[in-house]
Design a protein around this motif. Structure first.
Motif, PDB file in Angstrom:
ATOM      1  N   ASN A 112       0.879  -1.164   0.000  1.00  0.00           N
ATOM      2  CA  ASN A 112       0.000   0.000   0.000  1.00  0.00           C
ATOM      3  C   ASN A 112       0.922   1.222   0.000  1.00  0.00           C
ATOM      4  O   ASN A 112       1.617   1.478   0.980  1.00  0.00           O
ATOM      5  N   LEU A 113       0.948   1.957  -1.117  1.00  0.00           N
ATOM      6  CA  LEU A 113       1.807   3.141  -1.211  1.00  0.00           C
ATOM      7  C   LEU A 113       1.034   4.353  -0.714  1.00  0.00           C
ATOM      8  O   LEU A 113       0.026   4.765  -1.297  1.00  0.00           O
ATOM      9  N   THR A 114       1.513   4.899   0.392  1.00  0.00           N
ATOM     10  CA  THR A 114       0.806   5.950   1.115  1.00  0.00           C
ATOM     11  C   THR A 114       1.502   7.296   0.927  1.00  0.00           C
ATOM     12  O   THR A 114       2.486   7.407   0.209  1.00  0.00           O
ATOM     13  N   LEU A 148      -1.826  -1.272  -4.328  1.00  0.00           N
ATOM     14  CA  LEU A 148      -2.799  -0.289  -3.851  1.00  0.00           C
ATOM     15  C   LEU A 148      -2.102   1.030  -3.550  1.00  0.00           C
ATOM     16  O   LEU A 148      -0.967   1.049  -3.070  1.00  0.00           O
ATOM     17  N   ILE A 149      -2.803   2.131  -3.814  1.00  0.00           N
ATOM     18  CA  ILE A 149      -2.294   3.457  -3.449  1.00  0.00           C
ATOM     19  C   ILE A 149      -3.287   4.160  -2.523  1.00  0.00           C
ATOM     20  O   ILE A 149      -4.482   3.898  -2.570  1.00  0.00           O
ATOM     21  N   ILE A 183      -7.212   2.008  -6.009  1.00  0.00           N
ATOM     22  CA  ILE A 183      -7.177   3.377  -5.481  1.00  0.00           C
ATOM     23  C   ILE A 183      -7.972   3.415  -4.183  1.00  0.00           C
ATOM     24  O   ILE A 183      -9.171   3.100  -4.173  1.00  0.00           O
ATOM     25  N   MET A 184      -7.321   3.808  -3.102  1.00  0.00           N
ATOM     26  CA  MET A 184      -7.990   3.911  -1.804  1.00  0.00           C
ATOM     27  C   MET A 184      -7.853   5.340  -1.289  1.00  0.00           C
ATOM     28  O   MET A 184      -6.808   5.731  -0.756  1.00  0.00           O
ATOM     29  N   GLY A 185      -8.905   6.140  -1.468  1.00  0.00           N
ATOM     30  CA  GLY A 185      -8.890   7.502  -0.958  1.00  0.00           C
ATOM     31  C   GLY A 185      -8.724   7.521   0.553  1.00  0.00           C
ATOM     32  O   GLY A 185      -9.313   6.702   1.259  1.00  0.00           O
ATOM     33  N   ALA A 186      -7.918   8.476   1.046  1.00  0.00           N
ATOM     34  CA  ALA A 186      -7.609   8.530   2.479  1.00  0.00           C
ATOM     35  C   ALA A 186      -7.586   9.971   2.966  1.00  0.00           C
ATOM     36  O   ALA A 186      -7.610  10.913   2.173  1.00  0.00           O
ATOM     37  N   SER A 187      -7.539  10.138   4.274  1.00  0.00           N
ATOM     38  CA  SER A 187      -7.339  11.449   4.906  1.00  0.00           C
ATOM     39  C   SER A 187      -8.477  12.414   4.564  1.00  0.00           C
ATOM     40  O   SER A 187      -8.270  13.448   3.955  1.00  0.00           O
ATOM     41  N   PHE A 188      -9.672  12.062   5.026  1.00  0.00           N
ATOM     42  CA  PHE A 188     -10.840  12.909   4.736  1.00  0.00           C
ATOM     43  C   PHE A 188     -11.076  13.918   5.846  1.00  0.00           C
ATOM     44  O   PHE A 188     -10.833  13.648   7.019  1.00  0.00           O
ATOM     45  N   ASP A 230     -12.434   2.655  -5.651  1.00  0.00           N
ATOM     46  CA  ASP A 230     -12.239   1.247  -5.299  1.00  0.00           C
ATOM     47  C   ASP A 230     -12.398   1.005  -3.797  1.00  0.00           C
ATOM     48  O   ASP A 230     -13.131   0.116  -3.365  1.00  0.00           O
ATOM     49  N   ARG A 231     -11.671   1.795  -3.010  1.00  0.00           N
ATOM     50  CA  ARG A 231     -11.744   1.721  -1.559  1.00  0.00           C
ATOM     51  C   ARG A 231     -11.647   3.138  -0.995  1.00  0.00           C
ATOM     52  O   ARG A 231     -11.035   4.016  -1.594  1.00  0.00           O
TER      53      ARG A 231
END
Length: 316
Positions: free
Chosen positions: A153-155, A173-174, A221-226, A239-240
């Motif tokens: 998982n590339l963050t 995954l990113i 694609i995993m959207g993060a930091s909302f 995707d996630r």
């Protein structure tokens, strides 16, 4: 059907927390941790057992104090991941020490060590994602690790160059950081007459999504930091999405219907020639926000890792 339930029909939900109680409550598909979340988790009385077990493990392994600190930190990471896996059906993301982010070989060695520790406890590598900062070195480390069936998982992903190189390297995954992109534009006073449809973090992920799907890249694609549920809903269909307990609660308590926003195409276009290292570094460098936020993120995760080690050092 509440918004969380509706969102789950489009997108796999991931819990952005190390809080076992929150994970049990919201029942996400996957869960993700980072040094900051692990540090928070160690401040909970219910998790003190992981701290003392890790110190016992490190002392048994022996070696210098520095070596024991590293082994204890890794043990906490793995044991907390194992505990979380008891409550989810999918993956746990476990993050490599951010201080290794510019050393490909050390990232590979650390990833293999973490996977070995999981496997020694009976957890298959098929349930673990190794989290790495999306530097060139870490992207190439992930490419190598995949050859050993170690998925990554590339963050701390902020630029399109990072996203493109991850896809071209076959990264599993990113995690693009929507909220931190938004924060930068607010801090620079670059957002005026703000509307959610022009949120720079949301727009960045939409661009990545369209590029990936158009060229049929398999990277997730995993959207993060909302920062708010509006950002989440504008990326419904991604995707996630990894979401904090606070925002999961807000989604769960809201019954307003919304439409899926991201829909993949039915036809594909041949991908472009992959970026070279020189091209990657130049393209990433053109994005001032991405350069600043990647550097800041690595520094802050490194600081939290050091803080955790100070806690361990007093007890070891």
């Amino acid at each position: 059907m509440n918004q969380l339930e509706l969102l789950s029909t489009f997108t796999k939900i991931v819990a952005d927390t190390s809080d076992i109680d929150a994970i049990c409550k919201y029942k996400p598909e996957d869960a993700t941790t980072n040094p900051s979340l692990i540090l928070q988790a160690m401040n909970l009385k219910s998790n003190q057992k992981f701290l003392y077990k890790a110190i016992e493990y490190a002392n048994k392994k022996g070696g210098s104090k520095e070596k024991r600190l590293i082994n204890a930190s890794d043990k906490i990471l793995v044991d907390l991941g194992i505990e979380i896996l008891k409550h989810i059906p999918g993956y746990i993301s476990s993050e490599v020490d951010a201080r290794l982010s510019f050393n490909q070989e050390k990232c590979i060695l650390k990833a293999k060590k973490i996977i070995k520790m999981y496997e020694e406890e009976g957890v298959s590598r098929q349930r673990v994602l190794i989290k790495l900062a999306a530097t060139w070195e870490c992207i190439k480390a992930a490419e190598e690790l995949k050859k050993d069936n170690i998925l990554c998982n590339l963050t701390l992903l902020f630029s399109f160059a990072q996203a493109r190189s991850c896809a071209e390297s076959g990264v599993f995954l990113i995690s693009p950081f929507i909220g931190r992109i938004y924060d930068w534009y607010v801090a620079q006073n670059l957002i005026s007459n703000f509307s959610y449809n022009k949120d720079p973090g949301v727009m960045a992920v939409c661009k990545i999504y369209n590029f990936y799907k158009k060229h049929n890249y398999k990277t997730i694609i995993m959207g993060a930091s909302f920062r708010n549920i509006q950002q989440i809903l504008l990326l419904s269909g991604c995707d996630r999405l990894t979401i904090s307990p606070l925002l999961l609660k807000e989604l769960e308590s809201n019954n307003t219907i919304f439409d899926r926003k991201l829909i993949p195409p039915t036809t594909f276009i041949k991908p472009p020639i992959p970026l070279s290292e020189e091209e990657f570094r130049w393209e990433h460098n053109q994005d001032e926000m991405a350069v600043q936020k990647l550097s800041e993120g690595i520094r802050n995760f490194g600081k939290d890792q050091l803080f955790l080690e100070k806690i361990i050092s007093k007890l070891i």
